[in-house]
Every structure is written in structure tokens, then in C-alpha cells.
Design a protein around this motif. Structure first.
Motif, PDB file in Angstrom:
ATOM      1  N   MET A  18      -2.751  14.743  13.378  1.00 44.71           N
ATOM      2  CA  MET A  18      -1.562  14.061  12.880  1.00 44.71           C
ATOM      3  C   MET A  18      -1.848  12.564  12.784  1.00 44.71           C
ATOM      4  SD  MET A  18       2.282  13.729  14.502  1.00 44.71           S
ATOM      5  CE  MET A  18       2.859  15.312  13.905  1.00 44.71           C
ATOM      6  N   ILE A  20      -0.411   8.716  12.137  1.00 45.03           N
ATOM      7  CA  ILE A  20       0.822   7.956  12.320  1.00 45.03           C
ATOM      8  C   ILE A  20       0.578   6.521  11.846  1.00 45.03           C
ATOM      9  CG2 ILE A  20       2.601   7.237  13.940  1.00 45.03           C
ATOM     10  CD1 ILE A  20       1.662   9.439  15.839  1.00 45.03           C
ATOM     11  N   TRP A  49       7.854   7.860   8.593  1.00 44.78           N
ATOM     12  CA  TRP A  49       8.733   7.395   9.662  1.00 44.78           C
ATOM     13  C   TRP A  49      10.164   7.844   9.351  1.00 44.78           C
ATOM     14  CZ3 TRP A  49       8.176   2.143  12.510  1.00 44.78           C
ATOM     15  CH2 TRP A  49       6.892   2.042  13.067  1.00 44.78           C
ATOM     16  N   THR A  75       9.096   7.509  18.000  1.00 49.60           N
ATOM     17  CA  THR A  75       8.337   8.429  18.847  1.00 49.60           C
ATOM     18  C   THR A  75       8.988   9.806  18.860  1.00 49.60           C
ATOM     19  OG1 THR A  75       7.605   6.597  20.251  1.00 49.60           O
ATOM     20  CG2 THR A  75       7.426   8.819  21.163  1.00 49.60           C
ATOM     21  N   PHE A  78       8.217  11.744  15.694  1.00 47.65           N
ATOM     22  CA  PHE A  78       6.894  12.363  15.622  1.00 47.65           C
ATOM     23  C   PHE A  78       6.749  13.498  16.637  1.00 47.65           C
ATOM     24  CE2 PHE A  78       6.029   8.595  13.139  1.00 47.65           C
ATOM     25  CZ  PHE A  78       5.178   9.090  12.164  1.00 47.65           C
ATOM     26  N   VAL A  91      -3.765  13.047  17.694  1.00 49.62           N
ATOM     27  CA  VAL A  91      -2.936  12.047  17.012  1.00 49.62           C
ATOM     28  C   VAL A  91      -3.764  10.790  16.781  1.00 49.62           C
ATOM     29  CG1 VAL A  91      -0.690  12.901  17.728  1.00 49.62           C
ATOM     30  CG2 VAL A  91      -1.926  11.368  19.236  1.00 49.62           C
ATOM     31  N   GLY A  97       1.667   2.740  15.045  1.00 49.77           N
ATOM     32  CA  GLY A  97       1.302   4.148  15.153  1.00 49.77           C
ATOM     33  C   GLY A  97       0.344   4.393  16.307  1.00 49.77           C
TER      34      GLY A  97
END
Length: 280
Positions: A18, A20, A49, A75, A78, A91, A97
Motif C-alpha cells: 500500500m 501512501i 486521502w 490514518t 488508511f 506500507v 504518508g
């Protein structure tokens, strides 16, 4: 370096990855990374986001949709994206991120984390002048804590593109830059003054491996900030690594040198048992 490297041993049964993003870059800025990690055998996802439209054009047109979101809200967003997965993901986060990736790893909902030029966690006291200047377009107006903020091309060139030719910085701005909520930046700036800060990370939690990558020429998150964040883990009985990319700025995930950064991450993952090293 070619955009698609040679991976002689595709990843077998690897965790998903993932991605971010941080402030002022769209989720789609990870598209080239998803292609590269896909070629290495990883399944990938790069959620937006909360409130962020999927396209850069729509995100710019609907800037207020992200206003007011802070570190906790992002947070949680996600964490919700992770919940349906059949296993903990790796992640990989850039800037804010990277801070969120550390929070998710400490919460043990991720198998491993990579924090690239991460926004400072609570306890990091380094505050270089370059960082103050890079953050001033937001922190200079307290009302921005409730707004979405758009960087100017000049502010982007200083905070992201300072190691690039201005033409490349402007091209990256045009292609990837979007408005972002100001609140996370205020929360990070005040983290050491507020008990229970959302920028707190449990650096002693039992969890998977962590890599922090610092850009040696970064203005937005200077290398001293990344190094200080890594030092916060020095008492942790966990796997915590630090790599400095000496000549890189905050644009390192999207500029012409991004493949080298991606391959650095892939090689580190291979060292930790997630896949095979890149064939350089």
C-alpha cells in the motif's frame, strides 16, 4: 535506468503493498511505482486521502473537500483501506504518508513499513531553517489549519524541486500537485507541545521491520529530521534501518530519479524476506 527492471524471481505469496502519499501530491503520483512493484510480483494499491478526488483535475476543482482532515482522520482512512485485505500489507509512505506508515506499523496492521522523507513524529526536535521556510506558506496563516491549501509553483520548487532544473519542477507541479489540508502540518508543528498528539508513534511497539529513507538535500523534511526520527527507535527491540540518499530532495518519489529510489526500497524488502533483489 530502465522503467521496468529484470526481476528473475517473481514474489511468491508476498504481502500486498500500500502506497501512501503526503501533502500536495496526488495518489496517482504512485502510478509509476505501482507498475514497477507490479513487475516485481507485488499486488499494489494507492488509496486517495479522505475527500481527495481520484483525478488531479477534480482534486484541484474540489479543494475544500479535503479541508479539516488531520493525522487521525487520514490514518483511520488508511486503516479502513487495510481492513478488507486478507493479510497485513507492506506500507510505503512519503512525507506525511511516511508518518502515517509508521503509525500503522506500530499498530501492527502492517507487515513492514518504508517511510520516505517522513514528516516528523512527536519527539523529533530538529527544526532546520529550510524546513521553516518550506512550511511557512501554510503555517504563516493560522486559518490554514481549517482549510485546504494550494502551493504556488515557487513554493513547490523550494519545498520539493530544489535539486531539479526549474523546468522539471514546474512539470511535476503541473502533473501531480493538488491542494491538501493544512491541519496535519499544524499538528506536526505542535506535536512536542501537546500531550496525546496525533503525531505520536509508539517506537517501542513489537512489529515488523521499518526503513526510513532521508533525502540529503530535502528542504521540506531535511535529512536531520529523518535521522532524528530514526534515532527515536534506538531503544526498540525491532528491525529499524536508515538510508540516506545524499543528493535527493523532497521530489524524490516523482522526479527523474524515482526508479533508483524504488529499487532501493525493493532491495531492502528483499533483504527482509519480501521478494528478490533488483537486477541492476
Amino acid at each position: 535506468m530502465p522503467d521496468t527492471p529484470d526481476f528473475p524471481h517473481p514474489v511468491v505469496d508476498a504481502p500486498p503493498v500500500m502506497f501512501i502519499h503526503g501533502l500536495w501530491l496526488a495518489a496517482s503520483s504512485w502510478d509509476p511505482w505501482q507498475t514497477r512493484f507490479g513487475a516485481a510480483g507485488f499486488h499494489t494499491l494507492a488509496p486517495t486521502w479522505p475527500g481527495e478526488a481520484p483525478s488531479v483535475t477534480d482534486a484541484r476543482a474540489h479543494a475544500s473537500d479535503q479541508a479539516g482532515n488531520g493525522i487521525d482522520e487520514v490514518t483511520a482512512h488508511f486503516a479502513e483501506a487495510i481492513a478488507p485485505l486478507d493479510r497485513k500489507p507492506i506500507v510505503i509512505g512519503h512525507s506525511f504518508g511516511g508518518l502515517i506508515a509508521q503509525i500503522l506499523l506500530a499498530a501492527d496492521v502492517a507487515a513492514a513499513a518504508v517511510a520516505i522523507d517522513p514528516a516528523q513524529i512527536q519527539g523529533v526536535k530538529a527544526l532546520p531553517l529550510a524546513q521553516l521556510r518550506a512550511s511557512f506558506p501554510v503555517l504563516g496563516n493560522p486559518a490554514n489549519a481549517r482549510r485546504s491549501v494550494t502551493l504556488t509553483p515557487d513554493a513547490f520548487a523550494y519545498g520539493f524541486g530544489n535539486t531539479l532544473e526549474r523546468s522539471e519542477s514546474d512539470a511535476l507541479y503541473e502533473h501531480w500537485a493538488i491542494p491538501s489540508p493544512g491541519r496535519p502540518l499544524f499538528q506536526a508543528a505542535l506535536a512536542n507541545f501537546l500531550p496525546g498528539s496525533p503525531a505520536h508513534v509508539d517506537t517501542t511497539a513489537r512489529r515488523g521491520p521499518l526503513l526510513i529513507l532521508g533525502g540529503g538535500q530535502d528542504h521540506t523534511v531535511p535529512e536531520s529530521v529523518s535521522r532524528s526520527a530514526h534515532h527515536r527507535y534506538h531503544k526498540a527491540d525491532t528491525d529499524n534501518d536508515y538510508i540516506v540518499l545524499a543528493d535527493r530532495g523532497h521530489s524524490l518519489t516523482v522526479d527523474h530519479g524515482w526508479p533508483d529510489v524504488a529499487d532501493t526500497v525493493l532491495d531492502w524488502l528483499a533483504q527482509k524476506g519480501f521478494g528478490a533483489p533488483v537486477s541492476h
